[in-house]
Design a protein around this motif. Structure first.
Motif, mmCIF file in Angstrom:
data_model
loop_
_atom_site.group_PDB
_atom_site.id
_atom_site.type_symbol
_atom_site.label_atom_id
_atom_site.label_comp_id
_atom_site.label_asym_id
_atom_site.label_seq_id
_atom_site.Cartn_x
_atom_site.Cartn_y
_atom_site.Cartn_z
ATOM 1 N N LYS C 48 0.825 -1.205 0.000
ATOM 2 C CA LYS C 48 0.000 0.000 0.000
ATOM 3 C C LYS C 48 0.861 1.257 0.000
ATOM 4 N N THR C 49 1.838 1.262 0.894
ATOM 5 C CA THR C 49 2.730 2.414 0.949
ATOM 6 C C THR C 49 3.477 2.567 -0.370
ATOM 7 N N THR C 50 3.923 1.435 -0.887
ATOM 8 C CA THR C 50 4.624 1.458 -2.165
ATOM 9 C C THR C 50 3.754 2.101 -3.239
ATOM 10 N N PHE C 80 2.939 10.808 5.575
ATOM 11 C CA PHE C 80 3.759 9.598 5.588
ATOM 12 C C PHE C 80 3.416 8.738 6.793
ATOM 13 N N GLN C 81 3.640 7.436 6.603
ATOM 14 C CA GLN C 81 3.315 6.500 7.675
ATOM 15 C C GLN C 81 4.072 6.840 8.966
ATOM 16 N N GLY C 82 5.322 7.292 8.794
ATOM 17 C CA GLY C 82 6.129 7.601 9.988
ATOM 18 C C GLY C 82 5.994 9.035 10.465
ATOM 19 N N LEU C 156 -2.792 9.754 1.832
ATOM 20 C CA LEU C 156 -2.744 9.604 3.287
ATOM 21 C C LEU C 156 -2.392 8.166 3.642
ATOM 22 N N ASP C 157 -1.246 7.994 4.316
ATOM 23 C CA ASP C 157 -0.812 6.645 4.665
ATOM 24 C C ASP C 157 -1.086 6.396 6.145
ATOM 25 N N GLU C 158 -2.192 5.747 6.419
ATOM 26 C CA GLU C 158 -2.603 5.462 7.796
ATOM 27 C C GLU C 158 -2.510 6.709 8.678
ATOM 28 N N PRO C 159 -3.227 7.754 8.286
ATOM 29 C CA PRO C 159 -3.051 9.029 8.982
ATOM 30 C C PRO C 159 -3.596 9.031 10.402
ATOM 31 N N SER E 134 7.903 -2.768 5.582
ATOM 32 C CA SER E 134 6.747 -1.884 5.650
ATOM 33 C C SER E 134 6.516 -1.511 7.112
ATOM 34 N N GLY E 135 5.674 -0.503 7.307
ATOM 35 C CA GLY E 135 5.408 -0.018 8.660
ATOM 36 C C GLY E 135 4.938 -1.118 9.600
ATOM 37 N N GLY E 136 4.001 -1.911 9.129
ATOM 38 C CA GLY E 136 3.458 -2.977 9.959
ATOM 39 C C GLY E 136 4.490 -4.051 10.252
#
Ligand SMILES: Nc1ncnc2c1ncn2[C@@H]1O[C@H](COP(=O)(O)OP(=O)(O)OP(=O)(O)O)[C@@H](O)[C@H]1O
Ligand SMILES: Nc1ncnc2c1ncn2[C@@H]1O[C@H](COP(=O)(O)OP(=O)(O)OP(=O)(O)O)[C@@H](O)[C@H]1O
Ligand SMILES: [Mg+2]
Ligand SMILES: [Mg+2]
Lengths: 307, 256, 265, 256, 265
Positions: C48-50, C80-82, C156-159, E134-136
């Motif tokens: 997903k992030t990719t 970003f996720q982070g 939006l990556d897991e905002p 990945s984040g997870g």
């Protein structure tokens, strides 16, 4: 002429600080070593090539017993309280000269008026040589612009940064000449004699090991004589001692010849009272030292071999 | 908070004083125990007397000013050049790999060997000293720039790309702040080396400046004078270094 | 509303660190319309992030093609996720960053940043540094920053991953409001299927590594959606379907039927 | 991947060759256009001929070996000391603030001024050169250690505390790896400065080594010899630097 | 099971960066029994992470007292909110870290790490670096590391926040299994109330900043709990109660009644 002493029981190790890199200028030393003159005196001589400025301090502090240096430095050092004593006059003539490119037409001290003169540092033998020459030649403060140029005499001269440079007679002028540059020079010694380069020791050694000094000087003296008598052989010995000069043989030979000129005299090693007295007086007068140095304490001829 | 910070600064200052006094005592002890004569290491009192003298007659101040000018100019030139070159090299690893060894090579040439060229190109004025100083400063600053810029977090790089920042913006808003701790580390080295550089430059040939004064003191066997000049150099380096520490404190306060 | 904003055709992406290449995305086809809200759900590590990174232009497909047809001129907002906050900038300065890059005058920037901080519930933390914030607060800063310059495309990556349920629902509503008011195109990654259904026009379910599109669900409810639509029967049923589709343990055959269900909605 | 890496290395090597050839050409051009005589800057061909000669008769090799020994020993001592002192200072910011300015002060003393003490303490042998080299290396490495250790991420520090790691474990498993990029940056500087340091040490007084050879070349007016020695020094610095780059490549591969 | 593992008495914690002090926790009283599973829920920024840090000894209370009475000798396993992986270590080496620090021989370490990776579904990524995950996946590495040396006390800060629903449920089950098998004491922070109820013996609801204990709910179900207990009516009711209690918008009076409800369970 060197007297042969009775071979001593054991060899003694001595160090002498040369004050410069290995060089044909030290040929008499190499000759004396090579010919075994030191060994015959029971000495195992070690040559140290530290820088001149450090050496007298170390000598005075007793870290060294012998060094090569110039007489004016001994006067300075004694004025500063260093118990160092000059015992052998090796360079008969003070080796500093003022060099200029022939094209500049500087031939006498008089011609230097209005010019820029380069000197390594505002201290050291070449600076004192310059002051002596300026005084004797009647130059006033402001007649010349003095420029500290470190050890870049050749570059400074050829690039026109200075009109004349204070050099050692057997170094930069020879280099320029062999490179085909016409130079003219004024030897300080021709204007005013100063005690030149020789062997220096300290008072502790004089009182503690007078015999050691005698033996060392005797051996060296033989080396110097041998060099003067057999220049070609001596040069060959120097080449062996300093193999790095192989690629610069011609210049080095010329340097060697210039040195021979400076060394040759009737009385090897003998310091002259007048030169020391006039030097001590001049240095006090000129403010180079601020206390009077008794010339008699600065040098002695007493360790020279009695012929 | 305010109080504790002042207390901390006060304790630092007083500790510094204690250390300084300790060092002087150690110096005196070394001279006495080692039995070194004045012309090898002078006593603190002799040096203090000499210092008083040269401070009074203005000599010290005048030479200090000269060296300070050389140092500051050299720093300014060397650091700016290093930042520019470091930045350019950092834009391409390939570039860096190919060119940096040559920069290293240039760095390893001793100044004395360069002296003739320096004389020809810069003459004997202040510019040759500034040049040596700048050269000495250049390298640590360049390496810091390279190391600092290569430590920029990847996610922030991505952020800048997404936000369509231009090169200049990436440089000023990301790379410089992210590299700042390392850049300031480089600056700590640079200021110290700048002092050394100016002195080395003066050794090549000078008639003023603290390096000249060291040489002079040495040449006329006036070791107290030499030590006064050395102390002045040390103080200059310390002042610059403390300046950088202060800058770090200001610029990196987000870390504390 | 049917004009496409971005189109992925047969997009494959392979990471090749060291020796073993890793296929993260495999032949992904997807079209997102202008002003649409699309959500990606799928197992951890499915790409997903990719996919978001590819859309943002941070990486380029190993095979296939991506067309960004937006052309509205507005930039891209990426959470970003982070988080990707600048540690040396205060919260306020972090939020101002996109405006700063766009050359907005400092006063307007400041005003806008305050507005955003109000929105995400961080008023009062203007001068804090990121390290002085809690995890959820940092995430909200990242969201505020992404919204600050009102971009046409939001990625939006897991905002909301680090937000408690209530903050999360409130942020969901705010996001819906902003999206409706400015007709943005949004692609969001989430693990919360309720959230996905509540916000999206379509929910894209991705399969286990290598990521593929396993099913696409159209959410039939009108916007704006009330908060309590979550308790609606139809809503729950759809969420349940998507949940089943997303279950990585379901077999290929089951997936067939999922596609059918997807068509149905 | 393997192929592309080889291709990259190959392109780097060939580019390096091109740069080297370019530099030699530039050198020749400078000599011709500037009209510099041999005793200021010799021509590449003269230097090459001299190089051949001193390589053949073993002179170069022998001096190179001496300097290489000094450099490696100086590096080893200086770097280890710097790591230890840097680590100790990094354990307390207060400590660092109070002491580091004095270390800076010590750094700003020119080597020539230290020469007599060096001779008294270390004699004229190799140890005095190693000492100068170590001193020169010490400072950049210490600053890098300080900067590197202060950049350890806080969350990882916390992790180590929670895992009840002892000091040694924190040092080896966290601080050193986290600081590695900066430490290696410091090492880049250190290797370069080590060469300069050994040369400066030899200038104080030596009868062997490449620094001696430079002085010798200068003293006997054999500028080609001086240039050969300078080139050897450059190559040594470059080799060490490339070595550090290689080490970075190995140790920091998690970054790429 | 009633002997206490840790006790917080009137714990207050104030951050004081720069000029403005920020009270993160205010007079928190909490006792956790040995072998108990306690979950903290509460709004973002209410001090949950701070509380865990205090328990772990990473910070010391500004006022009040914390007693750690565990004494089992086993260490503490902490899953940090941000993961806190070492970027220079491979996944496997990251997981091995606590074993390495404890001086476990390399072969046993390796074996244990592989076991853990299997457990969190990361087999095959042994030699990857964190940045290649990945984040997870990163979050799962952090969990695997915390479990690796079988600590007596586990502190988990939103360990499953970046996981999809299915991975999350699976990890929940694994965690329950491990907890039951080794009778660990666990304090976990989560935003997912279902998860909290599913796993915990007690759920602690915290209030908005400054964090206080707003209510404590005892979960009456027997362990081990089947996965589908989530669809149990009583479970849902309890979850709903906790949700209401956690709602930061509920007034003080409502909270009074919450406490009563909490007593009831
Ligand atoms: N920089 C990288 N280098 C190599 N592999 C990577 C990199 N980034 C991600 N991957 C791999 O690509 C796959 C997809 O990663 P991605 O981050 O897109 O997953 P995701 O769907 O966002 O997962 P999550 O929900 O856990 O965040 C994963 O298997 C991961 O290991
Ligand atoms: N290092 C710090 N310096 C100053 N303030 C801090 C620091 N860390 C946290 N805070 C503040 O303390 C409060 C509580 O933070 P904490 O991280 O404990 O919240 P949390 O409950 O874990 O929230 P979340 O669910 O968002 O992670 C927050 O308001 C935050 O701003
Ligand atoms: Mg992801
Ligand atoms: Mg938290």
């Amino acid at each position: 002429t060197g007297a042969t002493a009775a071979p001593p029981a054991a060899t003694e190790r001595v160090k002498i600080a040369m004050g410069f890199i290995p060089n044909v200028q030290f040929t008499p030393m190499y000759v004396a070593l090579e010919q075994g003159f030191f060994a015959e005196e029971g000495l195992e001589l070690e040559l140290d090539y530290g820088m001149e400025a450090d050496i007298l301090g170390l000598l005075g502090a007793g870290q060294l017993q012998f060094a090569i240096g110039s007489g004016d430095q001994v006067v300075l050092a004694r004025a500063a309280g260093l118990p160092v004593v000059y015992v052998y006059d090796w360079y008969n003539r003070f080796p500093v000269s003022v060099v200029s490119l022939a094209a500049s037409g500087i031939e006498s001290v008089e011609d230097l008026k209005g010019k820029t003169v380069g000197v390594s540092h505002l201290a050291g033998a070449s600076y004192i040589g310059w002051r002596a020459l300026a005084e004797a030649g009647g130059l006033q403060d402001g007649d010349v612009t003095l420029q500290a140029i470190g050890y870049t005499q050749v570059a400074a001269l050829t690039s026109g940064q200075v009109d004349a440079a204070v050099c050692y007679y057997m170094n930069e002028p020879v280099q320029l000449q062999t490179a085909g540059e016409a130079v003219s020079q004024i030897l300080v010694n021709d204007i005013t004699p100063l005690p030149s380069n020789g062997i220096i020791t300290n008072e502790a050694t004089i009182s503690g090991k007078p015999d050691l000094i005698r033996r060392l000087l005797r051996a060296f003296d033989r080396g110097l004589r041998y060099t003067l008598d057999n220049p070609d052989e001596a040069f060959a010995i120097a080449e062996k001692a300093v193999p790095e000069i192989e690629g610069a043989r011609e210049v080095q030979r010329a340097v060697f010849e210039a040195c021979l000129e400076l060394w040759d005299t009737d009385e090897l090693g003998v310091s002259s009272d007048e030169a020391w007295s006039s030097a001590a007086e001049f240095m006090l007068r000129d403010g180079l030292v601020d206390v009077a140095v008794d010339p008699a304490s600065a040098f002695t001829n007493e360790f020279l071999s009695e012929d | 908070m305010g109080w504790s910070r002042n207390a901390k600064t006060a304790s630092q200052v007083s500790a510094s004083v204690v250390v300084a006094v300790g060092l002087v005592a150690a110096w005196e002890a070394v001279v006495r125990l080692g039995g070194y004569p004045t012309y090898i290491i002078p006593r603190p009192t002799e040096v203090a007397a000499k210092a008083l003298q040269v401070v009074r007659n203005g000599t010290l101040w005048q030479h200090t000013l000269v060296t300070a000018q050389e140092v500051l100019l050299g720093l300014a030139i060397g650091v700016s050049l290093a930042l520019v070159v470091g930045y350019l090299l950092s834009t391409s690893q390939w570039f860096e790999r190919v060119l940096s060894p040559y920069i290293v090579a240039a760095q390893s040439v001793p100044t004395v060997a360069l002296a003739p060229l320096l004389v020809i190109w810069f003459g004997f004025g202040m510019s040759s000293k500034v040049a040596v100083c700048a050269m000495v400063v250049f390298f640590p600053m360049m390496v810091s720039t390279l190391v600092g810029f290569s430590s920029v977090p990847e996610d922030l790089r991505d952020l800048m790309v997404v936000m369509r920042a231009n090169r200049w913006q990436v440089l000023t808003k990301l790379q410089v702040p992210a590299a700042l701790p390392v850049l300031l580390g480089g600056l700590r080295l640079a200021v110290t080396l700048a002092v050394v550089g100016a002195v080395v430059g003066e050794f090549v040939g000078a008639d003023r400046g603290l390096g000249f004064l060291v040489n002079m003191g040495k040449g006329i066997f006036d070791t107290p004078l030499m030590f006064v000049a050395l102390l002045a150099l040390m103080l200059m380096a310390m002042a610059l270094y403390v300046g950088v520490l202060w800058l770090e404190h200001k610029l990196l306060k987000w870390r504390y | 509303m049917r004009s496409p904003a971005l189109r992925l055709s047969e997009v494959t992406y392979t990471y090749s660190p060291g020796l073993r290449p890793l296929e993260a995305l495999s032949r992904v086809d997807l079209e997102v319309y202008r002003g649409e809200f699309v959500t990606l759900v799928g197992p951890s590590g499915c790409g997903k992030t990719t996919l978001l990174r590819l859309v943002a232009g941070l990486a380029h497909p190993t095979a296939g093609e991506i067309e960004i047809l937006a052309g509205d001129g507005g930039g891209v907002g990426f959470v970003f996720q982070g988080g990707a906050l600048m540690p040396w900038r205060t919260v306020c300065a972090n939020i101002e960053l996109p405006l700063e890059l766009a050359g907005v005058a400092s006063q307007r920037r400041r005003a806008r940043a305050r507005e955003m901080m109000e929105l995400v519930g961080l008023a009062g933390f203007e001068d804090s540094y990121p390290r002085q914030l809690s995890g959820g607060m940092r995430q909200r800063v990242a969201l505020a920053r992404a919204l600050a310059d009102d971009p046409a495309l939001l990625l939006l990556d897991e905002p909301f991953a680090s937000l408690d349920a209530f903050s999360r629902e409130r942020m969901n509503e705010e996001l819906q409001r902003i999206w409706l008011a400015n007709s943005k195109t949004v692609v969001m990654v989430t693990h919360d299927i309720q959230e996905a259904v509540y916000l999206s026009d379509r929910v894209v379910v991705m399969s286990q590594r290598p990521g593929r599109v396993k099913g696409v669900f159209t959410v039939p409810f009108e916007h704006p959606r009330p908060a309590d639509i979550r308790y609606d029967r139809e809503f729950a049923a759809l969420a349940q379907h998507i949940r089943q589709a997303a279950d990585s343990h379901s077999s290929e055959e089951e997936q067939e039927s999922i596609s059918v269900v997807a068509e149905f909605f």
